[in-house]
Scaffold this motif. Structure first.
Motif, mmCIF file in Angstrom:
data_model
loop_
_atom_site.group_PDB
_atom_site.id
_atom_site.type_symbol
_atom_site.label_atom_id
_atom_site.label_comp_id
_atom_site.label_asym_id
_atom_site.label_seq_id
_atom_site.Cartn_x
_atom_site.Cartn_y
_atom_site.Cartn_z
ATOM 1 N N SER A 16 0.827 -1.206 0.000
ATOM 2 C CA SER A 16 0.000 0.000 0.000
ATOM 3 C C SER A 16 0.863 1.259 0.000
ATOM 4 O O SER A 16 0.546 2.239 -0.683
ATOM 5 N N ILE A 20 0.790 4.304 -2.697
ATOM 6 C CA ILE A 20 0.612 5.696 -2.288
ATOM 7 C C ILE A 20 1.773 6.537 -2.798
ATOM 8 O O ILE A 20 1.586 7.632 -3.321
ATOM 9 N N LYS A 23 1.590 7.825 -6.288
ATOM 10 C CA LYS A 23 0.613 8.868 -6.606
ATOM 11 C C LYS A 23 0.774 10.130 -5.770
ATOM 12 O O LYS A 23 0.355 11.205 -6.188
ATOM 13 N N VAL A 29 3.017 8.687 3.783
ATOM 14 C CA VAL A 29 3.242 7.429 4.491
ATOM 15 C C VAL A 29 4.110 7.663 5.722
ATOM 16 O O VAL A 29 3.831 7.125 6.797
ATOM 17 N N ILE A 56 -2.980 3.112 6.358
ATOM 18 C CA ILE A 56 -2.306 3.146 5.055
ATOM 19 C C ILE A 56 -3.243 2.650 3.952
ATOM 20 O O ILE A 56 -3.336 3.244 2.883
ATOM 21 N N ILE A 59 -5.893 5.225 3.028
ATOM 22 C CA ILE A 59 -5.331 6.276 2.161
ATOM 23 C C ILE A 59 -5.242 5.758 0.725
ATOM 24 O O ILE A 59 -5.649 6.441 -0.232
ATOM 25 N N GLU A 60 -4.736 4.541 0.569
ATOM 26 C CA GLU A 60 -4.613 3.965 -0.780
ATOM 27 C C GLU A 60 -5.988 3.826 -1.439
ATOM 28 O O GLU A 60 -6.164 4.177 -2.614
ATOM 29 N N LEU A 63 -7.435 6.917 -2.921
ATOM 30 C CA LEU A 63 -6.797 7.384 -4.152
ATOM 31 C C LEU A 63 -7.500 6.840 -5.388
ATOM 32 O O LEU A 63 -7.346 7.375 -6.478
#
Length: 64
Positions: A16, A20, A23, A29, A56, A59-60, A63
């Motif tokens: 992950s 992240i 991008k 992170v 984490i 967040i991924e 996206l």
């Protein structure tokens, strides 16, 4: 209740984090790790791995 090993959490966090990093800036992170008193995956307390993974991964997922 599932039994996920620390190695599985670490592998998932790494995957992950890589997505992240592709991008967004790597500081995203790093900020998660720092909230848990760590500078990287190797510094994380094993008891924090599930929570760090959840953050984490969220967040991924955001996206898209």
């Amino acid at each position: 209740m599932s039994n996920v090993s620390n190695a599985d959490y670490i592998a998932s966090i790494e995957q992950s984090a890589s997505a992240i990093g592709a991008k967004l800036d790597s500081s995203v992170v790093k900020s998660v790790f720092e909230r848990y008193g760590a500078h990287g995956i190797e510094d994380l307390n094993p008891s924090d791995l599930p929570e760090v993974f959840n953050e984490i991964y969220t967040i991924e997922a955001d996206l898209g």
